[in-house]
Design a protein around this motif. Structure first.
Motif, short mmCIF file in Angstrom:
data_model
loop_
_atom_site.label_atom_id
_atom_site.label_comp_id
_atom_site.label_asym_id
_atom_site.label_seq_id
_atom_site.Cartn_x
_atom_site.Cartn_y
_atom_site.Cartn_z
N PRO A 25 -4.56 -43.69 -35.68
CA PRO A 25 -4.94 -43.80 -34.27
C PRO A 25 -4.28 -42.69 -33.47
O PRO A 25 -3.29 -42.08 -33.91
CB PRO A 25 -4.42 -45.19 -33.86
CG PRO A 25 -3.35 -45.51 -34.85
CD PRO A 25 -3.73 -44.82 -36.12
N PRO A 26 -4.80 -42.39 -32.27
CA PRO A 26 -4.28 -41.25 -31.48
C PRO A 26 -2.78 -41.29 -31.23
O PRO A 26 -2.11 -40.25 -31.27
CB PRO A 26 -5.06 -41.36 -30.16
CG PRO A 26 -6.33 -42.06 -30.54
CD PRO A 26 -5.96 -43.02 -31.61
N TYR A 63 1.02 -52.42 -36.92
CA TYR A 63 -0.43 -52.26 -37.01
C TYR A 63 -0.96 -53.07 -38.18
O TYR A 63 -0.37 -53.10 -39.26
CB TYR A 63 -0.81 -50.78 -37.23
CG TYR A 63 -0.39 -49.85 -36.12
CD1 TYR A 63 -1.30 -49.46 -35.14
CD2 TYR A 63 0.90 -49.35 -36.06
CE1 TYR A 63 -0.91 -48.58 -34.12
CE2 TYR A 63 1.30 -48.49 -35.04
CZ TYR A 63 0.38 -48.11 -34.08
OH TYR A 63 0.76 -47.26 -33.08
N THR A 64 -2.09 -53.71 -37.96
CA THR A 64 -2.78 -54.39 -39.04
C THR A 64 -3.49 -53.34 -39.89
O THR A 64 -4.10 -52.40 -39.36
CB THR A 64 -3.81 -55.39 -38.49
OG1 THR A 64 -3.11 -56.40 -37.75
CG2 THR A 64 -4.59 -56.05 -39.61
N VAL A 65 -3.44 -53.49 -41.21
CA VAL A 65 -4.10 -52.57 -42.14
C VAL A 65 -5.39 -53.23 -42.61
O VAL A 65 -5.38 -54.33 -43.16
CB VAL A 65 -3.20 -52.27 -43.36
CG1 VAL A 65 -3.91 -51.35 -44.33
CG2 VAL A 65 -1.88 -51.65 -42.90
N ARG A 66 -6.50 -52.56 -42.37
CA ARG A 66 -7.77 -53.13 -42.82
C ARG A 66 -8.67 -52.05 -43.40
O ARG A 66 -8.57 -50.87 -43.04
CB ARG A 66 -8.47 -53.87 -41.69
CG ARG A 66 -8.98 -53.02 -40.55
CD ARG A 66 -9.55 -53.91 -39.44
NE ARG A 66 -10.19 -53.12 -38.40
CZ ARG A 66 -10.65 -53.64 -37.27
NH1 ARG A 66 -10.50 -54.93 -37.03
NH2 ARG A 66 -11.24 -52.86 -36.37
N LEU A 108 -6.00 -48.50 -39.08
CA LEU A 108 -4.84 -49.15 -38.48
C LEU A 108 -5.19 -49.66 -37.09
O LEU A 108 -5.68 -48.90 -36.26
CB LEU A 108 -3.66 -48.17 -38.39
CG LEU A 108 -3.18 -47.56 -39.72
CD1 LEU A 108 -2.02 -46.61 -39.46
CD2 LEU A 108 -2.77 -48.63 -40.70
N VAL A 109 -4.94 -50.95 -36.87
CA VAL A 109 -5.27 -51.58 -35.59
C VAL A 109 -3.99 -52.17 -35.01
O VAL A 109 -3.27 -52.89 -35.70
CB VAL A 109 -6.31 -52.71 -35.77
CG1 VAL A 109 -6.65 -53.35 -34.43
CG2 VAL A 109 -7.56 -52.18 -36.45
N PRO A 110 -3.65 -51.84 -33.75
CA PRO A 110 -2.44 -52.42 -33.14
C PRO A 110 -2.42 -53.93 -33.26
O PRO A 110 -3.43 -54.60 -33.08
CB PRO A 110 -2.53 -51.96 -31.67
CG PRO A 110 -3.36 -50.72 -31.71
CD PRO A 110 -4.36 -50.94 -32.81
#
Length: 392
Positions: A25-26, A63-66, A108-110
């Motif tokens: 992510p940025p 961060y969630t890993v998906r 990666l998602v916060p």
């Protein structure tokens, strides 16, 4: 334009599945790109046991890993790892090989830190005025007594799926002491007692709460209330700032934090039997004393109580019931089920404090409300009700 000869590598079978593409992510890109020259690069950690979904942690965020499936495969192309003369290849015609083919990328998602495991890991390790120096003992099914293994800060770092900063904040918010290397949550009633003693000490010794000398506080609590100095130091750090000055250490009290914790200590007694708002506020103001009574406000306790109206009283009165957000499930679906069992409809300002620990930001919180609740409008404003029917 450069030209390349492309073929499959001789090691493509053994290489299959060896490569993963991670999309940053940025904020992580900026973190990596802006590292000053000559300094150590940022450290990243992937945490998770075999029965847990993995998370990606920086020093400050989780961060969630998906996995995200791609519509088109991506080829991983390099020079042939078996070509020892790769540097001698002509610049005008280079040969590269396909090492692997990927049909998904890692995203990666916060995410909120997964601190809920601390509750189970710290169960039975509570520190209070009666058992502060006892060994941690446990009984097995056969009645045999054994010493329970301790949980250290290092153990928590390796077990809890959270960044270092988030874990430190979680231990602080849960009022967990570090004593002799062990993590020990302080009993809420004991913490309230210490804070009340601290407020009385400030008054008795005429010490300013904005710049109180540290040593008299440590000595007074130890000699008059039998509170260990290392315990007092950590509590002072939770509820203010300790400054190590040239003329001696001083403590600046976080008034709102102390007043809030004292209020919670009083409110916990009313989990089953509610108390009137007027009586509670009166008791709260009396406990914190004249100096801080003007800082008493129910807003400090948001997310820890429910209100109701006793219509049988004349005139009707508002009742408060202890209902802590920390005791609710961490799964969003289960959280909303509990909330709508406690109360069939909520206003935005009422339900929001009970969602702060399961949503990264207001945008994610609004998504949870949209998914699990239904908004209705009446003359009283906007209310949220359950999308599903829950039976008490």
């Amino acid at each position: 334009m450069a030209e390349f000869d492309l073929r499959f590598a001789s090691t493509s079978r053994s290489d299959a599945g060896s490569f993963k593409l991670l999309e940053l992510p940025p904020d992580l890109c900026n973190l990596i790109e802006r590292v000053p020259e000559g300094t150590a690069p940022p450290r990243f950690t992937i945490k998770g046991a075999s029965d847990e979904d993995a998370v990606f942690c920086t020093a400050e965020k989780t961060y969630t890993v998906r996995s995200v499936v791609l519509s088109n495969s991506v080829c991983v192309v390099t020079r042939d790892p078996g070509d020892v003369d790769a540097d001698l290849i002509s610049e005008s015609l280079e040969e590269v090989v396909i090492r692997d083919q990927l049909s998904e990328i890692i995203e990666l998602v916060p995410s909120v830190p997964r601190l809920h495991r601390l509750t189970g890991l710290l169960r039975g390790r509570e520190y209070d005025d009666c058992h502060e120096d006892e060994e941690l003992m446990s009984d097995d099914d056969e009645g045999c007594i054994s010493v329970r293994t301790s949980l250290t800060y290092g153990d928590a770092l390796g077990t809890i799926q959270a960044s270092d900063t988030e874990l430190d904040r979680g231990l602080r918010d849960r009022r967990v002491l570090i004593l002799r290397g062990e993590l020990r949550p302080i009993a809420p009633s004991y913490l309230t007692t210490i804070l009340e003693a601290l407020l009385n000490t400030l008054v008795s010794y005429s010490l300013p709460h904005t710049d109180a000398p540290l040593t008299p506080l440590l000595v007074a609590l130890e000699e008059e209330h039998e509170v260990r100095r290392d315990v007092t130091r950590q509590i002072l750090g939770w509820f203010g700032r300790v400054d190590e000055g040239e003329l001696g250490s001083t403590w600046e009290m976080d008034v709102a934090a102390v007043v809030r914790e004292v209020g919670l200590g009083i409110l916990r007694a009313y989990k089953d039997d509610p108390i009137t708002e007027t009586a509670f506020l009166e008791q709260w103001r009396k406990t914190v004393g004249d100096t801080f009574e003007d800082r008493v406000s129910l807003a400090l306790l948001s997310g820890n109580f429910l209100t109701s109206t006793d219509t049988l009283a004349d005139p009707s009165v508002i009742l408060l019931t202890y209902y802590p957000c920390s005791a609710l499930p961490v799964d969003p679906g289960a959280r909303f089920a509990e909330l709508f069992l406690a109360r069939p409809r909520w206003k935005t300002e009422q339900i929001t404090p009970f969602l702060t620990d399961i949503a990264v930001d207001s945008k994610e919180r609004d998504k949870l409300l949209l998914k699990h609740a239904r908004a209705i409008t009446d003359p009283g404003g906007i209310w949220y009700t359950a999308r599903a029917r829950y039976n008490a």
